[in-house]
Write a protein that holds these residues in place. Structure first.
Motif, short mmCIF file in Angstrom:
data_model
loop_
_atom_site.label_atom_id
_atom_site.label_comp_id
_atom_site.label_asym_id
_atom_site.label_seq_id
_atom_site.Cartn_x
_atom_site.Cartn_y
_atom_site.Cartn_z
N LEU A 1 0.85 -1.18 0.00
CA LEU A 1 0.00 0.00 0.00
C LEU A 1 0.89 1.24 0.00
CD1 LEU A 1 -2.80 -0.87 2.58
CD2 LEU A 1 -2.82 -1.15 0.10
N ILE A 2 0.48 2.26 -0.77
CA ILE A 2 1.22 3.52 -0.84
C ILE A 2 0.25 4.64 -0.49
CG2 ILE A 2 2.68 5.01 -2.24
CD1 ILE A 2 3.04 2.62 -4.16
N ALA A 3 0.55 5.40 0.55
CA ALA A 3 -0.32 6.50 0.98
C ALA A 3 0.27 7.84 0.56
CB ALA A 3 -0.49 6.45 2.50
N VAL A 4 -0.60 8.75 0.16
CA VAL A 4 -0.18 10.12 -0.18
C VAL A 4 -1.10 11.11 0.54
CG1 VAL A 4 0.72 9.42 -2.43
CG2 VAL A 4 -1.65 10.21 -2.25
N ASP A 5 -0.76 12.39 0.46
CA ASP A 5 -1.56 13.49 1.00
C ASP A 5 -1.69 13.39 2.52
OD1 ASP A 5 -3.15 15.63 1.45
OD2 ASP A 5 -4.72 15.10 0.03
N PHE A 6 -0.74 13.99 3.21
CA PHE A 6 -0.70 13.95 4.67
C PHE A 6 -1.10 15.28 5.28
CE2 PHE A 6 1.90 10.65 2.97
CZ PHE A 6 1.65 9.56 3.79
N GLY A 7 -1.96 16.02 4.57
CA GLY A 7 -2.40 17.32 5.08
C GLY A 7 -3.25 17.18 6.33
#
Length: 513
Positions: A300-306
């Motif tokens: 799994l690859i997570a993006v957008d840590f706002g």
């Protein structure tokens, strides 16, 4: 006066948008609100009549702009205010806006990083791959040849947000003044939490730091990865990170065609979410399908840590016990946890609260396991808040929303799987490690070590106390004495007279020197 006039004008524009989309049900909490909604109902656009209330509200918020999109996402955590169905519809609110011009994006990058775009990136795509309420993303190649994604803050978004948040505070204050019965919902506190969250989201350095921290937490876990941050090309309004290659987690047919195992993906998602919340106390709070991808090797690859959230260790314990209580049908323990955490006032009946938990949990737990939504179950606790005078816990609202989003991702992949049941062994193992006898012994030892470490400081303070006594300069205010006595009683660890015995004993020893 000007501020009030400006707020009233903005309120009128909000009213028009809600009226057009037939979403005035939000104001129907009072007789006056219900009357106003009834009067304005004929002016609603018939195109929205077939939509559910939550869908109509989501459309209205989308039209009102960036702050209201974020507000709608925050409101999706407040099932106590809008109900389960509306909250579920708002959780699907897509944070998509029309892109702003590439020339503006390039100007922001150059101003923030202090160099022309051409000096920083060998190639910079003018067409963004994503445009949201806060920022948009452009693909690029650095001067070093690295493929990256460049996130650029939307021009003027900070000023628009400041204007809208002032309105939210104004409205929340009036609601708490005019409707005392709703003060327990802590509207002003909730607006403050919302403001803090969005302000951090608008400084892309904070997002970069969040991504880097989460990457450190999962450094030894090949099943969950975070893109690397390019700190040299990151500033307040610009974030550059490694470009990722993967399949969006909600593209089920594409994933299957690529040979990925859906059950394995759900299990990895459950493990990752558990580790974020319980192991690290730091979680990705916006893990919708647009922010989660499956890599070539099934990771799994997570993006957008706002948007991220934190949970302290004590709250993690309460959550773990609560989850196991619901999974085991132990409603008495669920109720006890709420009282121990201070979520329910101590003058309420623990047996009655356990009965209330059973009343809405049993119908769900009687269904097949894959149909049970623990996140929805926890959300339904808000339905009994008024009866038991429970105060809303703003720090848990973000977590509850994140659980709903995570569950939704799991159900898209395989509706027959309950991701919390997959994570159950991890929860039980964590509970054993953190609440078992050995854990309590280790905590006691740690507390004892901390006490010994503080002993030199205590002796030093005692010496100063003795010196003050000798000089007649030590005076305690009566309120201070009462606070010391009450503090000792509340702790329940030592008799109230023990601190005084220690002080007198140390004083006697020091006077003999």
């Amino acid at each position: 006066m000007f501020r009030v006039f400006r707020n009233l004008l903005r309120l009128a524009s909000i009213g028009r948008a809600l009226t057009r989309h037939d979403a005035l049900f939000l104001i129907e909490v009072t007789d006056g609100g219900r009357l106003l909604a009834k009067i304005l109902h004929p002016f609603a656009d018939s195109r929205y009549a077939s939509l559910r209330p939550g869908q109509r509200l989501a459309a209205a918020l989308q039209m009102l702009g960036p702050t209201f999109v974020k507000f709608g996402q925050a409101l999706s955590t407040r099932a106590d205010l809008v109900g389960d169905e509306v909250a579920a519809d708002l959780s699907e609110l897509q944070d998509r806006l029309a892109p702003f011009p590439a020339a503006a994006a390039r100007a922001i990058v150059a101003a923030e990083l202090g160099q022309p775009v051409e000096a920083l990136y060998r190639h910079f795509e003018d067409e963004p791959v994503a445009a949201a309420s806060i920022a948009q993303v452009h693909l690029a190649v650095t001067s070093d040849g690295e493929e990256v994604a460049v996130k650029v803050l939307r021009p003027g978004v900070e000023q628009k947000f400041a204007r809208d948040i002032a309105l939210f505070y104004w409205l929340a204050g009036w609601v708490e003044r005019l409707l005392p019965s709703m003060r327990r919902l802590r509207f002003v506190d909730s607006v403050h939490a919302f403001e803090d969250s969005v302000i951090m989201e608008m400084d892309l350095r904070f997002e970069a730091a969040a991504a880097a921290e989460m990457a450190d937490n999962f450094a030894d876990d090949p099943t969950f990865t975070i893109p690397t941050i390019d700190w040299q090309r990151t500033a307040h309004r610009v974030l550059t990170m490694e470009r990722i290659h993967g399949i969006s987690i909600d593209e089920v047919e594409v994933l299957m065609a690529a040979g990925h195992d859906r059950v394995a993906i759900v299990e990895k998602a459950a493990d990752a979410f558990f580790n974020m919340v319980f192991r690290d106390g730091f979680f990705h709070a916006d893990m919708h399908p647009g922010n989660l991808f499956v890599g070539e090797n099934g990771q799994l690859i997570a993006v957008d840590f706002g948007i991220t959230g934190r949970v302290d260790k004590q709250t993690r314990r309460f959550l773990g016990e609560m989850l196991l209580g619901f999974l085991n049908g132990d409603y008495r323990r669920v109720a006890e946890v709420h009282f121990e955490a201070g979520f329910v006032p101590p003058d309420k009946s623990i047996d009655a609260f356990a009965q209330a938990c059973r009343s809405f949990a049993e119908p769900l737990l009687g269904r097949p396991l894959h149909e049970i939504s623990i996140a929805r179950l926890l959300g339904q606790l808000f339905e009994v808040t008024e009866t038991f005078a429970m105060e809303v816990q703003p720090q848990l609202l973000l977590l509850q929303k994140s659980m709903l989003v995570a569950e939704g991702v799991g159900r898209r992949l395989d509706p027959q799987i309950n991701m919390w049941q997959l994570a159950r062994p991890l929860i039980e193992q964590w509970m054993t490690s953190n609440l078992g006898p050995q854990a309590r012994v280790m905590e006691s030892v740690s507390a004892m070590v901390a006490s010994f470490e503080s002993l030199p400081r205590l002796v030093s303070h005692a010496e100063k106390t003795v010196e003050a006594l000798r000089n007649g300069g030590l005076k305690l205010h009566p309120e201070s004495i009462r606070s010391l006595q009450n503090g000792g009683r509340r702790s329940g660890l030592f008799p109230t007279w023990l601190p005084w015995v220690l002080v007198v004993g140390l004083t006697a020893l020091l006077l003999r020197r």
